[in-house]
Structure formats: C-alpha cells, structure tokens
Design a protein around this motif. Structure first.
Motif, PDB file in Angstrom:
ATOM      1  N   HIS A  75      67.500   4.734  22.026  1.00 55.91           N
ATOM      2  CA  HIS A  75      68.190   3.503  22.452  1.00 55.91           C
ATOM      3  C   HIS A  75      69.572   3.890  22.964  1.00 55.91           C
ATOM      4  O   HIS A  75      70.395   4.455  22.235  1.00 55.91           O
ATOM      5  N   THR A  76      69.843   3.561  24.232  1.00 54.35           N
ATOM      6  CA  THR A  76      71.131   3.925  24.811  1.00 54.35           C
ATOM      7  C   THR A  76      71.477   2.961  25.938  1.00 54.35           C
ATOM      8  O   THR A  76      70.625   2.204  26.414  1.00 54.35           O
ATOM      9  N   THR A 102      64.682   2.824  25.407  1.00 50.66           N
ATOM     10  CA  THR A 102      65.149   1.511  25.840  1.00 50.66           C
ATOM     11  C   THR A 102      66.545   1.666  26.423  1.00 50.66           C
ATOM     12  O   THR A 102      67.432   2.246  25.790  1.00 50.66           O
ATOM     13  N   LEU A 103      66.729   1.146  27.640  1.00 50.51           N
ATOM     14  CA  LEU A 103      68.020   1.182  28.325  1.00 50.51           C
ATOM     15  C   LEU A 103      68.597  -0.228  28.312  1.00 50.51           C
ATOM     16  O   LEU A 103      67.998  -1.167  28.829  1.00 50.51           O
ATOM     17  N   SER A 130      57.005   8.482  27.715  1.00 47.79           N
ATOM     18  CA  SER A 130      55.753   7.786  27.963  1.00 47.79           C
ATOM     19  C   SER A 130      56.000   6.371  28.480  1.00 47.79           C
ATOM     20  O   SER A 130      55.249   5.873  29.332  1.00 47.79           O
ATOM     21  N   ARG A 131      57.019   5.704  27.962  1.00 48.55           N
ATOM     22  CA  ARG A 131      57.385   4.368  28.401  1.00 48.55           C
ATOM     23  C   ARG A 131      58.907   4.266  28.488  1.00 48.55           C
ATOM     24  O   ARG A 131      59.629   4.828  27.650  1.00 48.55           O
ATOM     25  N   VAL A 132      59.367   3.517  29.494  1.00 44.80           N
ATOM     26  CA  VAL A 132      60.789   3.239  29.670  1.00 44.80           C
ATOM     27  C   VAL A 132      60.959   1.726  29.606  1.00 44.80           C
ATOM     28  O   VAL A 132      60.446   1.001  30.461  1.00 44.80           O
ATOM     29  N   LYS A 152      55.269   3.428  34.038  1.00 46.60           N
ATOM     30  CA  LYS A 152      56.047   3.715  32.836  1.00 46.60           C
ATOM     31  C   LYS A 152      56.982   2.580  32.459  1.00 46.60           C
ATOM     32  O   LYS A 152      57.419   2.481  31.319  1.00 46.60           O
ATOM     33  N   LEU A 153      57.350   1.739  33.415  1.00 47.64           N
ATOM     34  CA  LEU A 153      58.405   0.746  33.214  1.00 47.64           C
ATOM     35  C   LEU A 153      57.862  -0.543  32.621  1.00 47.64           C
ATOM     36  O   LEU A 153      56.861  -1.090  33.102  1.00 47.64           O
TER      37      LEU A 153
END
Length: 353
Positions: A75-76, A102-103, A130-132, A152-153
C-alpha cells in the motif's frame, strides 16, 4: 492463505495507514494469518505488526516472507520517488509469492504525467504484481497510460466498511457539541492539498448566516503558526474547535456527533473519511476533484462560495442512504484466487499469477 501487508501503520492516522490497519483487522477477524510490515513513522506495538525503520531491516524481512510464499499486498501513495522505489523492491520476481499493490494518491496522475521516465519506471516497477488496485478511475487511467496491462488493473476504494467503529466521544468533543448550535468537522494536515484556507473562507461566510456555527478540526498541524495565521486572517479564530491529533476511533466518534463533515481538498484519491462519514449517516461535503461516492454534496474545487452553499444544502437536506463497497471481502477473494497452486510441467507448482 497467509497475507503480508506492507505500508504505513498508525500512528499517524493518514489514509493509507488507516486502510492498512482496517484491512489487517478485517483479515484477522476472519481467521487469515496476516502480518504488517510497518514502514511508517509510528512503531507502536500491535499484534502481528513489525516496524521496519531502515532499508536493511525492510529488505531482510520482506525477503523472508517472499521465500515462504506469502501473498504480499503493498500500500503506497504513488506520488513520489520513494513510493515507487517501495513498489519496485516489493515487486521483484518471486514465483511462489503473489503480489498485489494498491496505489492511493489522487496526486498520482499529475506525478506520472510530468515525466516520461516516471511513467517508464512505474511500468517496470509494477511488472511483478499480479494485480494493481487503483482507488479511482483517474488513478487507473494514469497507470494504463504508463503501459500497465489492462487485465492487471482493478478499481476499488480503500474502504473497509465493517471496520468503521466509532470510539468514545472525548470531553473536548462533548464540550464543543454543547457550545455550537451547528458543528462541522474537517480532517486537517499542513499540506495545502487539504484546503485549510478555502475552508476558513467558507466558514467566515457561514458564520454570517448560521449563528452558533463552529468547525472542529483534527489532525497534525492545528497548533502551528501557519494555521493560527490563516485563522486570524480569515477571522475565524473564535469559530474553531481544535481537537489536535486523534486516534482513528476518536475521529470517527467526532464525525458521528457533527452536523456535517467537510473535505475541501485540492486533490484526492478516494478519501476514506468521506465514505466513513456517509457510513455513519453524517452529511458530507467534498470538492469535485475526483469521483465522490453517491450521496456526497460536491462543490466546485477552489470556490469558497460554492463550498458554503453546499454546506447549507447538506444541513438542510441531511444525509443520503448510502451503502459503500467494502474492499475487505473483495480483497479476501482476490488473495484466495492468487494463492491457489498451479501445477506446471514436471510436477512443479507455484501460486496463480
């Protein structure tokens, strides 16, 4: 399933830290083995929270979890070089350990748009995930423009509705509630992004029309010289209820006792506080700098007159019936899917990617 959360952990109670804390609590309550690598400034002891304060500590700890095949969820913010270095280091190739990131920041699109090299680095940094997870469509679109594969999104708010649990109301809140016929609340931070000056100008207008109005401010920097100067210049000193920095449960208790919550930011991702106010049945007024949840009274960003008008509307019409999506169940399902072993040729297995 074993999940490692990497990110800030309270204190201080910023949006990313609060989400990490709430997601940690949600997963633990459902029997998922969950650990947090706390890379923030707090370091307060908490069950299964490991503070790491140096790059060496962080690298060693992370490497151990990757070797053991934990699902890693970073998380960032995504709005500064340090954030992207974190993303890159946690995204290194590790076939047995699925990665999710997670952005969170509404400043991310502007940050990436400023430089081709930033966009290129973001694409490379996210390659191992794997996932964004983007907290808004604007964040998602900015990542897609960097070349992050569409598959991926995913877009999902950083909000765990099951963890919105107000604590005890402090004496200061009780006294403010008695003093003020109308009590508004605002989360404060020294950054100009939080819109302090705009809120003060709107508050001055509201005071001319709503006798007995007051604004409860909570968060860092409420006793700084800059804060006091702005309050004097806008002539709102006597209208403020300074709560200082609150534990998150205390902040929720304050919001629950107010007549409206205000989010006057100049940029935003998907503010947890907006969804929390709505979940607590409190009218919420927020700038239109990003998509806001249904039921939010939005005002034109930077416009103090429109802000004051929307506060009037919120006080007059009250809260909407709102059910916000909850990230907890969605992420739990995602972790389960990614941690399923896939059998390769020759009997070798690794986690699903």
């Amino acid at each position: 399933m074993r999940v490692l959360l990497v990110g800030d952990y309270p204190p201080p109670h910023g949006g990313v830290a609060v989400h990490v804390q709430q997601l940690h609590g949600y997963l633990r309550e459902r029997g998922v083995e969950t650990v947090v690598l706390d890379i923030g400034k707090g370091g307060r002891p908490a069950p299964d929270v490991i503070p790491v304060r140096t790059p060496t500590q962080y690298g060693k700890r992370l490497a151990g979890f990757l070797r053991e095949g934990w699902t890693v969820h970073v998380h960032t913010s995504g709005n500064n070089p340090k954030s992207w270095m974190l993303a890159a280091t946690a995204g290194v190739r590790a076939p047995r350990s699925p990665r999710v990131i997670t952005l969170h920041s509404g400043l991310l699109p502007e940050y990436l748009a400023a430089s081709v090299s930033r966009r290129a680095f973001a694409r490379v940094a996210l390659a191992g995930y794997s996932r964004v997870v983007a907290v808004s469509e604007a964040v998602r679109d900015a990542l897609a423009r960097c070349g992050v594969p569409e598959e991926k999104l995913v877009v999902y708010p950083a909000f765990c509705g099951s963890q919105v649990r107000p604590g005890s109301v402090t004496q200061a809140v009780q006294e403010a509630r008695i003093r003020r016929r109308t009590l508004l609340a605002m989360a404060h931070h020294p950054s100009p992004v939080y819109g302090r000056g705009l809120m003060f100008r709107a508050l001055r207008m509201l005071a001319n029309e709503l006798p007995g109005v007051g604004l409860a401010v909570f968060g860092p920097g409420t006793r700084s010289e800059a804060f006091l100067r702005d309050a004097r210049e806008c002539q709102v000193e006597e209208l403020l209820e300074d709560m200082g920095e609150l534990e998150h449960s205390q902040a929720l208790a304050l919001i629950s006792r107010c007549d409206a919550f205000v989010r006057p930011t100049t940029h935003d991702g998907d503010a947890i506080s907006v969804r929390e106010a709505l979940a607590l049945g409190v009218p919420c007024v927020a700038s239109d700098v990003c998509g806001r949840p249904h039921g939010t009274y939005t005002f034109r960003a930077g416009n103090a007159v429109d802000l004051a008008d929307q506060v009037h509307r919120a006080l007059e019409h009250g809260p909407a019936q709102v059910v916000s999506p909850d990230a907890g169940p969605v992420l739990l399902k995602l972790y389960g899917e990614l941690s399923q072993p896939v059998v390769l040729g020759g009997g070798e297995t690794h986690a699903a990617q």
